[in-house]
Design an enzyme around this catalytic site. Structure first.
Site, PDB file in Angstrom:
ATOM      1  CG  ASP A 125     -80.515 -27.002-125.327  1.00  0.00           C
ATOM      2  OD1 ASP A 125     -80.417 -27.290-124.109  1.00  0.00           O
ATOM      3  OD2 ASP A 125     -81.463 -27.377-126.032  1.00  0.00           O
ATOM      4  CB  VAL A 140     -84.494 -19.154-123.453  1.00  0.00           C
ATOM      5  CG1 VAL A 140     -83.796 -19.896-124.579  1.00  0.00           C
ATOM      6  CG2 VAL A 140     -85.416 -20.076-122.650  1.00  0.00           C
ATOM      7  CE1 TYR A 144     -95.394 -27.564-122.836  1.00  0.00           C
ATOM      8  CE2 TYR A 144     -97.441 -28.472-123.702  1.00  0.00           C
ATOM      9  CZ  TYR A 144     -96.103 -28.164-123.864  1.00  0.00           C
ATOM     10  OH  TYR A 144     -95.458 -28.452-125.040  1.00  0.00           O
TER      11      TYR A 144
END
Length: 269
Positions: free
Chosen positions: A38, A65, A157
């Site tokens: 994370d 990421v 999204y």
């Protein structure tokens, strides 16, 4: 501990809170050695400490990421620590809502796409070689109900989560064509009570306020089962896809949404 993933090595992105933390903790309880990653260097180690205190095995690695060099480092470290990778849970993601797509900045569009879609691509690109050396495994990509149907104010999204859904199917077919024993599926949560709701202002839904959305109130109105889901209910679905119980399941989506995708109900009484 029933050991559904006993002896397996799992990598969970976005594991510092919410669904990711619940997934990491459940996989560890079921016998997996879990690598939690994370960007949050405060809560991530707390999740790992909780797992280890409860008798599980977990380590934390800080990760953005969207960084390809960091992905190479993460997978190399998993290889050094464990020598294999059996389960990849590509969970890290963000939600950015706007009153209208005409008001969404290109910077926000690109940031959301970088985390939600590029991050998943990079997870697969860099993890597959190590997974293939183990002779098989399971990739679980976290999509959303918003990856199956549109939602006003969340078009960006929806675009990313819809992309994750079809990316999972394509990689499932690629792995099947390679005969590498790796199954690939996507999970589609509905309204789940996690910290992400506190980061989406109600202004994005036309109410002109900056108060956070109450997922429980929203779920009472929108969900046939009449309540918000919990992170551990999503984790249970991920465990199923990660375990041998789903050994004949690949290229599909697991919808965990309290019935929202199926339709609506008129409440009685």
């Amino acid at each position: 501990m029933t050991g559904q993933v006993e002896g397996k090595v799992a990598l969970v992105t976005g594991g510092a809170s919410g669904i990711g933390a619940a997934v990491a903790e459940l996989l560890a309880r079921e016998g997996a050695s879990v690598v939690v990653t994370d960007i949050d260097e405060l809560r991530g180690p707390e999740v790992v400490a909780r797992i280890n205190k409860n008798g599980g095995q977990a380590t934390f690695l800080q990760q953005d990421v969207t960084s390809e060099p960091r992905w190479a480092e993460i997978v190399a470290e998993v290889g050094r620590q464990h020598g294999r990778l059996d389960i990849l849970v590509s969970n890290a993601g963000i939600g950015i809502a706007v009153p209208s797509i005409t008001e969404m900045s290109l910077a926000d569009w690109r940031r959301q796409t970088a985390i939600n879609l590029d991050g998943v691509f990079l997870s697969v690109k860099h993890s597959l070689p190590l997974m293939r050396t183990a002779g098989g495994g399971s990739i679980v990509m976290m999509s959303s109900l918003a990856g199956l149907r549109g939602a006003a104010g969340l078009s960006g999204y929806c675009a990313t989560k819809g992309g994750v859904r079809l990316f999972a199917k394509a990689i499932a077919m690629e792995c099947a064509s390679f005969g590498d024993g790796i199954r690939v599926n996507s999970v589609h949560p509905g309204i789940i009570d996690t910290p992400i709701w506190g980061k989406i202002p109600t202004e994005a839904h036309g109410q002109g306020q900056n108060a956070p959305i109450d997922p429980e109130e929203r779920a009472k109105m929108a969900t046939p089962l009449g309540r918000a889901g919990q992170a551990d209910e999503i984790a249970a679905g991920v465990l199923y896809l990660a375990s041998d119980a789903s050994r004949y399941v690949t290229g599909t989506e697991l919808v965990i949404d309290g019935g929202m995708f199926a339709g609506g109900v008129a409440r009685k009484g």
